[in-house]
Design a protein around this motif. Structure first.
Motif, PDB file in Angstrom:
ATOM      1  N   ASN A 140      50.848  34.770 -10.933  1.00  0.00           N
ATOM      2  CA  ASN A 140      50.012  34.836 -12.139  1.00  0.00           C
ATOM      3  C   ASN A 140      50.753  34.224 -13.314  1.00  0.00           C
ATOM      4  O   ASN A 140      51.960  34.392 -13.441  1.00  0.00           O
ATOM      5  N   THR A 141      50.015  33.545 -14.179  1.00  0.00           N
ATOM      6  CA  THR A 141      50.631  33.002 -15.391  1.00  0.00           C
ATOM      7  C   THR A 141      50.055  33.640 -16.661  1.00  0.00           C
ATOM      8  O   THR A 141      50.460  33.290 -17.755  1.00  0.00           O
ATOM      9  N   PHE A 142      49.105  34.563 -16.519  1.00  0.00           N
ATOM     10  CA  PHE A 142      48.540  35.235 -17.684  1.00  0.00           C
ATOM     11  C   PHE A 142      47.762  36.468 -17.239  1.00  0.00           C
ATOM     12  O   PHE A 142      47.432  36.629 -16.069  1.00  0.00           O
ATOM     13  N   PHE A 143      47.467  37.346 -18.200  1.00  0.00           N
ATOM     14  CA  PHE A 143      46.551  38.464 -18.002  1.00  0.00           C
ATOM     15  C   PHE A 143      45.507  38.384 -19.114  1.00  0.00           C
ATOM     16  O   PHE A 143      45.832  38.065 -20.249  1.00  0.00           O
ATOM     17  N   LEU A 144      44.280  38.712 -18.791  1.00  0.00           N
ATOM     18  CA  LEU A 144      43.198  38.619 -19.772  1.00  0.00           C
ATOM     19  C   LEU A 144      43.313  39.706 -20.837  1.00  0.00           C
ATOM     20  O   LEU A 144      43.785  40.810 -20.559  1.00  0.00           O
ATOM     21  N   ALA A 145      42.848  39.376 -22.040  1.00  0.00           N
ATOM     22  CA  ALA A 145      42.771  40.374 -23.112  1.00  0.00           C
ATOM     23  C   ALA A 145      41.708  41.414 -22.743  1.00  0.00           C
ATOM     24  O   ALA A 145      40.779  41.137 -21.984  1.00  0.00           O
ATOM     25  N   GLU A 146      41.835  42.610 -23.294  1.00  0.00           N
ATOM     26  CA  GLU A 146      40.932  43.700 -22.927  1.00  0.00           C
ATOM     27  C   GLU A 146      39.471  43.410 -23.253  1.00  0.00           C
ATOM     28  O   GLU A 146      38.568  43.878 -22.572  1.00  0.00           O
ATOM     29  N   ASN A 147      39.231  42.633 -24.314  1.00  0.00           N
ATOM     30  CA  ASN A 147      37.847  42.345 -24.714  1.00  0.00           C
ATOM     31  C   ASN A 147      37.399  40.952 -24.260  1.00  0.00           C
ATOM     32  O   ASN A 147      36.451  40.386 -24.806  1.00  0.00           O
ATOM     33  N   HIS A 148      38.079  40.394 -23.258  1.00  0.00           N
ATOM     34  CA  HIS A 148      37.827  39.012 -22.846  1.00  0.00           C
ATOM     35  C   HIS A 148      36.371  38.794 -22.430  1.00  0.00           C
ATOM     36  O   HIS A 148      35.711  37.845 -22.887  1.00  0.00           O
ATOM     37  N   PHE A 149      35.841  39.642 -21.559  1.00  0.00           N
ATOM     38  CA  PHE A 149      34.488  39.433 -21.035  1.00  0.00           C
ATOM     39  C   PHE A 149      33.431  39.610 -22.119  1.00  0.00           C
ATOM     40  O   PHE A 149      32.436  38.880 -22.172  1.00  0.00           O
ATOM     41  N   GLU A 150      33.673  40.572 -23.019  1.00  0.00           N
ATOM     42  CA  GLU A 150      32.756  40.775 -24.145  1.00  0.00           C
ATOM     43  C   GLU A 150      32.718  39.533 -25.037  1.00  0.00           C
ATOM     44  O   GLU A 150      31.650  39.074 -25.449  1.00  0.00           O
ATOM     45  N   LYS A 151      33.889  38.947 -25.315  1.00  0.00           N
ATOM     46  CA  LYS A 151      33.952  37.757 -26.179  1.00  0.00           C
ATOM     47  C   LYS A 151      33.338  36.537 -25.494  1.00  0.00           C
ATOM     48  O   LYS A 151      32.724  35.682 -26.136  1.00  0.00           O
ATOM     49  N   MET A 152      33.546  36.422 -24.180  1.00  0.00           N
ATOM     50  CA  MET A 152      32.939  35.304 -23.442  1.00  0.00           C
ATOM     51  C   MET A 152      31.414  35.369 -23.538  1.00  0.00           C
ATOM     52  O   MET A 152      30.749  34.356 -23.758  1.00  0.00           O
ATOM     53  N   LYS A 153      30.859  36.566 -23.364  1.00  0.00           N
ATOM     54  CA  LYS A 153      29.404  36.738 -23.451  1.00  0.00           C
ATOM     55  C   LYS A 153      28.916  36.458 -24.865  1.00  0.00           C
ATOM     56  O   LYS A 153      27.888  35.803 -25.069  1.00  0.00           O
ATOM     57  N   GLU A 154      29.655  36.933 -25.834  1.00  0.00           N
ATOM     58  CA  GLU A 154      29.288  36.735 -27.239  1.00  0.00           C
ATOM     59  C   GLU A 154      29.233  35.240 -27.584  1.00  0.00           C
ATOM     60  O   GLU A 154      28.338  34.790 -28.289  1.00  0.00           O
ATOM     61  N   ASN A 155      30.184  34.463 -27.052  1.00  0.00           N
ATOM     62  CA  ASN A 155      30.279  33.053 -27.413  1.00  0.00           C
ATOM     63  C   ASN A 155      29.462  32.121 -26.522  1.00  0.00           C
ATOM     64  O   ASN A 155      28.961  31.099 -26.995  1.00  0.00           O
ATOM     65  N   LEU A 156      29.329  32.452 -25.236  1.00  0.00           N
ATOM     66  CA  LEU A 156      28.607  31.565 -24.317  1.00  0.00           C
ATOM     67  C   LEU A 156      27.174  32.017 -24.038  1.00  0.00           C
ATOM     68  O   LEU A 156      26.400  31.268 -23.450  1.00  0.00           O
ATOM     69  N   ALA A 157      26.845  33.259 -24.443  1.00  0.00           N
ATOM     70  CA  ALA A 157      25.484  33.802 -24.289  1.00  0.00           C
ATOM     71  C   ALA A 157      24.982  33.630 -22.853  1.00  0.00           C
ATOM     72  O   ALA A 157      25.613  34.100 -21.921  1.00  0.00           O
ATOM     73  N   GLU A 158      23.866  32.914 -22.660  1.00  0.00           N
ATOM     74  CA  GLU A 158      23.257  32.802 -21.329  1.00  0.00           C
ATOM     75  C   GLU A 158      24.002  31.854 -20.398  1.00  0.00           C
ATOM     76  O   GLU A 158      23.668  31.738 -19.223  1.00  0.00           O
ATOM     77  N   LYS A 159      25.004  31.168 -20.914  1.00  0.00           N
ATOM     78  CA  LYS A 159      25.838  30.319 -20.049  1.00  0.00           C
ATOM     79  C   LYS A 159      26.928  31.135 -19.342  1.00  0.00           C
ATOM     80  O   LYS A 159      27.661  30.605 -18.513  1.00  0.00           O
ATOM     81  N   PHE A 160      27.039  32.409 -19.711  1.00  0.00           N
ATOM     82  CA  PHE A 160      28.030  33.300 -19.091  1.00  0.00           C
ATOM     83  C   PHE A 160      27.295  34.497 -18.494  1.00  0.00           C
ATOM     84  O   PHE A 160      26.557  35.194 -19.184  1.00  0.00           O
TER      85      PHE A 160
END
Length: 332
Positions: free
Chosen positions: A196-216
């Motif tokens: 592994n080279t990183f770990f996701l932030a705790e709010n990663h999935f929430e932010k992805m949905k917020e920014n990509l909307a129906e594309k995520f």
């Protein structure tokens, strides 16, 4: 990880863009049982990999690091501009020990090497697994009917095992509600990975949905109102990129959760008329059992230290996870 975006302009017109990521590599976490060997690998990782600049998206498999308007620029010019962008980032933002150009398709990697943009070491660790959706697959059943008898039976068995599990798409509010559980399920999967080279932030999935909307897209699997698994997708024009997922180890084997997730990803792609599902470079064998085929992708890297750069191939191969796998052929 720090992220930067460079824009490429012809006078005032934007003709392309590239993403750069700065990564401070802290430690090697692999499937190494010998403590002395692990210590040595960690020591080399801190010397060799610490402070890395990546041209590309370290969180997504594939050539996702740049985009250009090909009606306004040639391939040779693109390579020249990318190399200038690397130099600009190194000179104006931060010099790093290692520069990595990530996940180039073979044609572009060949072109890059031919144009000699510095002395890069080229390698391919694991292939990208892709499923091209055939024209006659109008439904999921059409896809399964193309399987041989053995693999059709395997699909039916997996589906039966998931009968008492409810699957629903999670909207923004539900992602926020189940964020803690999703992180725990994701963490279990990622901690069992070889590298592994990183770990996701705790709010990663929430932010992805917020920014990509129906594309995520986020889909959750529930057993008696408890989240036992989830997977995520990024919809990218005609492609579906499979993204991060997680599952509960206590029901994974009994319910074949992971295999069912892969099959559900295929079903989503067929039902929504996408052309390709990009599964990434992990769990190669099981992905081949649902029809995904390996596609070679290449990484180019160079070290600022001339001596280390001379031996970069030998040094890197000591870190690279080695995966033995058998490609399955499910279709008739």
């Amino acid at each position: 990880m720090e992220c930067f975006i460079i824009g490429f302009f012809n006078r005032d017109a934007l003709i392309g863009g590239a993403v750069f990521q700065y990564l401070d590599f802290i430690s090697y976490k692999g499937a190494e049982k010998n403590k002395i060997t692990l210590f040595i690998k960690n020591l080399f990782a801190r010397i060799f990999l610490k402070d890395t600049m990546i041209l590309g998206n370290n969180m997504l498999t594939g050539q996702n690091g740049f985009y250009f308007d090909l009606s306004k620029i040639s391939s040779d010019h693109i390579i020249m501009l990318l190399d200038k962008a690397v130099q600009k980032m190194q000179n104006e933002i931060r010099k790093t020990s290692l520069v990595v150009c990530k996940d180039y398709q073979q044609g572009f990697a060949d072109h890059f090497e031919k144009n000699q943009c510095g002395k890069y070491f080229r390698f391919s660790v694991q292939p990208d697994m892709k499923l091209e959706i055939k024209e006659h697959w109008k439904t999921f059943d059409d896809y399964v009917n193309d399987f041989s008898k053995k693999y059709r039976a395997r699909v039916r068995t997996a589906k039966k095992k998931l009968n008492d599990i409810e699957k629903i798409e999670l909207n923004q509010d539900l992602i926020k509600k189940y964020q803690q559980e999703m992180n725990a399920l994701y963490q279990y999967v990622v901690e069992n990975a070889t590298f592994n080279t990183f770990f996701l932030a705790e709010n990663h999935f929430e932010k992805m949905k917020e920014n990509l909307a129906e594309k995520f897209k986020v889909f959750g699997y529930f057993s008696e109102m408890r989240l036992v698994g989830f997977y995520t997708l990024i919809l990218n024009n005609n492609d579906v990129n499979t993204y991060f997922l997680g599952y509960d180890k206590s029901c994974q084997k009994e319910k074949q959760v992971y295999l069912n997730m892969l099959l559900d990803m295929v079903k989503f792609g067929i039902n929504h008329r996408f052309k390709t599902i990009i599964f990434g470079r992990t769990a190669l064998e099981i992905k081949s059992t649902i029809g995904a085929e390996p596609t070679g992708i290449y990484v180019l890297m160079k070290h600022r230290n001339g001596i280390l750069n001379k031996y970069i191939g030998k040094i890197f191969t000591s870190f690279a996870p080695k995966t033995e796998w058998i490609q399955r052929k499910p279709f008739k």
